[in-house]
Scaffold this motif. Structure first.
Motif, PDB file in Angstrom:
ATOM      1  N   TYR A 188      -7.149  44.704 -33.165  1.00  0.00           N
ATOM      2  CA  TYR A 188      -6.225  45.579 -32.438  1.00  0.00           C
ATOM      3  C   TYR A 188      -7.000  46.548 -31.548  1.00  0.00           C
ATOM      4  CZ  TYR A 188      -3.517  43.802 -36.350  1.00  0.00           C
ATOM      5  OH  TYR A 188      -2.941  42.978 -37.283  1.00  0.00           O
ATOM      6  N   GLN A 189      -6.637  46.595 -30.273  1.00  0.00           N
ATOM      7  CA  GLN A 189      -7.298  47.497 -29.336  1.00  0.00           C
ATOM      8  C   GLN A 189      -6.622  48.856 -29.260  1.00  0.00           C
ATOM      9  OE1 GLN A 189      -7.393  45.083 -25.727  1.00  0.00           O
ATOM     10  NE2 GLN A 189      -9.546  44.607 -26.142  1.00  0.00           N
ATOM     11  N   SER A 190      -5.393  48.933 -29.742  1.00  0.00           N
ATOM     12  CA  SER A 190      -4.687  50.217 -29.770  1.00  0.00           C
ATOM     13  C   SER A 190      -3.814  50.268 -31.009  1.00  0.00           C
ATOM     14  CB  SER A 190      -3.834  50.409 -28.520  1.00  0.00           C
ATOM     15  OG  SER A 190      -2.679  49.578 -28.571  1.00  0.00           O
ATOM     16  N   ILE A 191      -3.459  51.475 -31.412  1.00  0.00           N
ATOM     17  CA  ILE A 191      -2.656  51.635 -32.624  1.00  0.00           C
ATOM     18  C   ILE A 191      -1.261  51.052 -32.444  1.00  0.00           C
ATOM     19  CG2 ILE A 191      -1.767  53.924 -32.043  1.00  0.00           C
ATOM     20  CD1 ILE A 191      -2.946  52.698 -35.529  1.00  0.00           C
ATOM     21  N   ASP A 192      -0.778  50.963 -31.221  1.00  0.00           N
ATOM     22  CA  ASP A 192       0.543  50.389 -30.972  1.00  0.00           C
ATOM     23  C   ASP A 192       0.587  48.897 -31.295  1.00  0.00           C
ATOM     24  OD1 ASP A 192       1.532  52.819 -30.122  1.00  0.00           O
ATOM     25  OD2 ASP A 192       1.054  52.444 -28.016  1.00  0.00           O
ATOM     26  N   GLN A 193      -0.564  48.230 -31.247  1.00  0.00           N
ATOM     27  CA  GLN A 193      -0.628  46.808 -31.579  1.00  0.00           C
ATOM     28  C   GLN A 193      -0.700  46.569 -33.087  1.00  0.00           C
ATOM     29  OE1 GLN A 193      -4.127  45.488 -29.543  1.00  0.00           O
ATOM     30  NE2 GLN A 193      -3.184  45.513 -27.519  1.00  0.00           N
ATOM     31  N   CYS A 194      -1.107  47.569 -33.840  1.00  0.00           N
ATOM     32  CA  CYS A 194      -1.313  47.406 -35.279  1.00  0.00           C
ATOM     33  C   CYS A 194       0.035  47.442 -36.004  1.00  0.00           C
ATOM     34  CB  CYS A 194      -2.218  48.520 -35.802  1.00  0.00           C
ATOM     35  SG  CYS A 194      -2.688  48.336 -37.533  1.00  0.00           S
ATOM     36  N   PRO A 195       0.328  46.475 -36.874  1.00  0.00           N
ATOM     37  CA  PRO A 195       1.645  46.398 -37.500  1.00  0.00           C
ATOM     38  C   PRO A 195       1.843  47.342 -38.687  1.00  0.00           C
ATOM     39  CG  PRO A 195       0.290  44.592 -38.269  1.00  0.00           C
ATOM     40  CD  PRO A 195      -0.524  45.315 -37.227  1.00  0.00           C
ATOM     41  N   LEU A 196       0.786  48.027 -39.105  1.00  0.00           N
ATOM     42  CA  LEU A 196       0.896  48.904 -40.270  1.00  0.00           C
ATOM     43  C   LEU A 196       0.365  50.288 -39.945  1.00  0.00           C
ATOM     44  CD1 LEU A 196      -2.254  49.130 -41.477  1.00  0.00           C
ATOM     45  CD2 LEU A 196      -1.736  46.803 -42.203  1.00  0.00           C
ATOM     46  N   HIS A 197       0.757  51.255 -40.771  1.00  0.00           N
ATOM     47  CA  HIS A 197       0.199  52.597 -40.655  1.00  0.00           C
ATOM     48  C   HIS A 197       0.193  53.265 -42.028  1.00  0.00           C
ATOM     49  CE1 HIS A 197       4.209  54.951 -39.831  1.00  0.00           C
ATOM     50  NE2 HIS A 197       4.397  53.983 -40.686  1.00  0.00           N
ATOM     51  N   ILE A 198      -0.363  54.457 -42.074  1.00  0.00           N
ATOM     52  CA  ILE A 198      -0.415  55.228 -43.317  1.00  0.00           C
ATOM     53  C   ILE A 198       0.729  56.227 -43.285  1.00  0.00           C
ATOM     54  CG2 ILE A 198      -1.803  56.711 -44.806  1.00  0.00           C
ATOM     55  CD1 ILE A 198      -4.290  55.626 -43.307  1.00  0.00           C
ATOM     56  N   VAL A 199       1.629  56.115 -44.258  1.00  0.00           N
ATOM     57  CA  VAL A 199       2.814  56.974 -44.308  1.00  0.00           C
ATOM     58  C   VAL A 199       2.497  58.311 -44.958  1.00  0.00           C
ATOM     59  CG1 VAL A 199       5.095  57.218 -45.371  1.00  0.00           C
ATOM     60  CG2 VAL A 199       4.443  55.073 -44.272  1.00  0.00           C
ATOM     61  N   GLY A 200       1.686  58.281 -46.004  1.00  0.00           N
ATOM     62  CA  GLY A 200       1.361  59.495 -46.746  1.00  0.00           C
ATOM     63  C   GLY A 200       0.328  59.188 -47.805  1.00  0.00           C
ATOM     64  N   ALA A 201      -0.022  60.204 -48.576  1.00  0.00           N
ATOM     65  CA  ALA A 201      -1.044  60.034 -49.607  1.00  0.00           C
ATOM     66  C   ALA A 201      -0.713  60.915 -50.803  1.00  0.00           C
ATOM     67  CB  ALA A 201      -2.426  60.384 -49.067  1.00  0.00           C
ATOM     68  N   VAL A 202      -1.259  60.533 -51.946  1.00  0.00           N
ATOM     69  CA  VAL A 202      -1.118  61.347 -53.151  1.00  0.00           C
ATOM     70  C   VAL A 202      -2.474  61.510 -53.804  1.00  0.00           C
ATOM     71  CG1 VAL A 202      -0.551  59.367 -54.659  1.00  0.00           C
ATOM     72  CG2 VAL A 202       0.172  61.676 -55.305  1.00  0.00           C
ATOM     73  N   ALA A 252       7.514  50.716 -38.691  1.00  0.00           N
ATOM     74  CA  ALA A 252       8.888  51.209 -38.568  1.00  0.00           C
ATOM     75  C   ALA A 252       9.216  52.272 -39.612  1.00  0.00           C
ATOM     76  CB  ALA A 252       9.871  50.041 -38.694  1.00  0.00           C
ATOM     77  N   HIS A 253       8.434  52.331 -40.685  1.00  0.00           N
ATOM     78  CA  HIS A 253       8.699  53.326 -41.734  1.00  0.00           C
ATOM     79  C   HIS A 253       8.197  54.689 -41.268  1.00  0.00           C
ATOM     80  CE1 HIS A 253       9.586  54.114 -46.064  1.00  0.00           C
ATOM     81  NE2 HIS A 253       8.909  55.211 -45.753  1.00  0.00           N
ATOM     82  N   LYS A 254       9.027  55.700 -41.374  1.00  0.00           N
ATOM     83  CA  LYS A 254       8.702  57.028 -40.866  1.00  0.00           C
ATOM     84  C   LYS A 254       7.505  57.627 -41.586  1.00  0.00           C
ATOM     85  CE  LYS A 254      10.685  61.617 -40.027  1.00  0.00           C
ATOM     86  NZ  LYS A 254      11.884  62.483 -40.207  1.00  0.00           N
ATOM     87  N   ARG A 255       6.594  58.155 -40.804  1.00  0.00           N
ATOM     88  CA  ARG A 255       5.434  58.863 -41.338  1.00  0.00           C
ATOM     89  C   ARG A 255       5.810  60.322 -41.592  1.00  0.00           C
ATOM     90  NH1 ARG A 255       1.926  61.186 -37.872  1.00  0.00           N
ATOM     91  NH2 ARG A 255       2.531  59.719 -36.242  1.00  0.00           N
ATOM     92  N   SER A 256       5.257  60.908 -42.670  1.00  0.00           N
ATOM     93  CA  SER A 256       5.589  62.278 -43.036  1.00  0.00           C
ATOM     94  C   SER A 256       4.401  63.204 -42.812  1.00  0.00           C
ATOM     95  CB  SER A 256       5.996  62.354 -44.515  1.00  0.00           C
ATOM     96  OG  SER A 256       7.157  61.602 -44.765  1.00  0.00           O
ATOM     97  N   VAL A 257       4.686  64.451 -42.405  1.00  0.00           N
ATOM     98  CA  VAL A 257       3.673  65.498 -42.360  1.00  0.00           C
ATOM     99  C   VAL A 257       4.153  66.645 -43.234  1.00  0.00           C
ATOM    100  CG1 VAL A 257       2.772  64.884 -40.097  1.00  0.00           C
ATOM    101  CG2 VAL A 257       4.674  66.495 -40.261  1.00  0.00           C
ATOM    102  N   GLY A 258       3.199  67.430 -43.737  1.00  0.00           N
ATOM    103  CA  GLY A 258       3.539  68.529 -44.626  1.00  0.00           C
ATOM    104  C   GLY A 258       2.555  69.672 -44.467  1.00  0.00           C
TER     105      GLY A 258
END
Length: 291
Positions: free
Chosen positions: A82-96, A198-204
């Motif tokens: 992937y050359q850009s994040i828009d091409q990548c099908p996954l992301h990090i939603v949050g962490a514990v 497509a799953h919403k990423r959270s910030v806190g």
């Protein structure tokens, strides 16, 4: 059906416990026998999610021993595709950031003073080192703590051994718990939740950003220049990891901390950073919670 991937076996690992916690926080699908995709190592989690889709939990660092190299290198591998994040099908939603307790597990009837070998994931050694040394036992590395418990329960070669793992592994495999808190220092592991874009990423209040990137080849000071913007904005670089990609060059992954009041500073730093790198994939900012 959305797949769910994490270090297996199912119901026997801290990664399973972490996914359940993350699912409750960030509203992801429940894991079942039907939708579970087992990963043999933490390094396989991203690869399997890319192949099968869906969600997953991945252990990224421990308090006692620091970063877990394999998943960091799996993120760096994404640059090949992937050359850009828009091409990548996954992301990090949050962490514990999760406090865990290592149980000392054996077959029923085994006495503590007879144990000479202990099976566990390599990252269990750090928080349990003092207790292991006190028993004068030899450590045997296993792919996961759940697999260590399975081997103790089902393999005659390991019938007289102990395993380190969560209480759930004892329940699944019929093992006895000789010590429910075998660690001699606090054990905390940080797990990331991977999800479709497509799953919403959270910030806190507490957030992180994970960035994988390439710097210009054989250019003096290239790495330093791309990191300076974060320091200039007062943002904490908590780790950096590199992988050799040939021709004496490296690709990198970094993690940056950002409080809620630092998000605008993070935007400014990212704009400056992007001018100094050839390619980058940015995951975050995403919320980090504690359990």
């Amino acid at each position: 059906m959305n797949k769910v991937t994490f270090l297996g076996p199912l119901g026997t690992t801290f990664s399973h416990d972490a996914y359940v916690a993350l699912s409750g926080i960030f509203s992801t699908p429940e894991v079942t026998h039907e939708n579970y995709v087992p990963a043999g190592t933490n390094g396989e989690v991203l690869k399997l999610i890319r192949q099968r889709g869906g969600y997953g939990a991945i252990a990224m660092e421990t308090r006692a021993e620091g970063r877990v190299a394999e998943p960091l290198e799996a993120f760096i591998e994404l640059l090949k595709t992937y050359q850009s994040i828009d091409q990548c099908p996954l992301h990090i939603v949050g962490a514990v950031r999760m406090k865990i307790s290592f149980c000392l597990l054996t077959r029923p009837g085994i006495k503590r003073d007879s144990i000479k070998r202990i099976l566990a994931h390599q990252k269990a050694i750090g928080p349990c080192k003092g207790s292991i040394e006190a028993m004068n036992a030899t450590m045997i590395a296993a792919p996961s703590n759940g697999e260590a418990a399975r081997l103790v329960a089902q393999s005659e070669e390991h019938a007289d051994c102990a395993a380190l793992g969560p209480a759930s592994a004892a329940e699944k495999y019929g093992l006895q718990i000789l010590d429910s808190q075998f660690e001699n220092q606090e054990a905390v592991t940080t797990f990331f939740l991977i999800a479709p874009r497509a799953h919403k990423r959270s910030v806190g209040k507490e957030n992180r950003v994970l960035i994988v990137f390439k710097v210009p080849q054989h250019k003096s000071g290239a790495l330093v220049r791309c990191l300076i913007p974060f320091d200039a904005e007062g943002l904490n670089l908590i780790q950096i990891h590199s992988v050799h990609v040939g021709n004496s060059t490296y690709n990198f992954v970094i993690e940056i901390e950002a409080k809620d009041y630092q998000l605008e500073a993070l935007d400014r730093a990212m704009k400056a950073f992007s001018a100094y790198v050839e390619e980058h994939l940015t995951f975050g900012p995403f919320q980090v919670t504690s359990r």
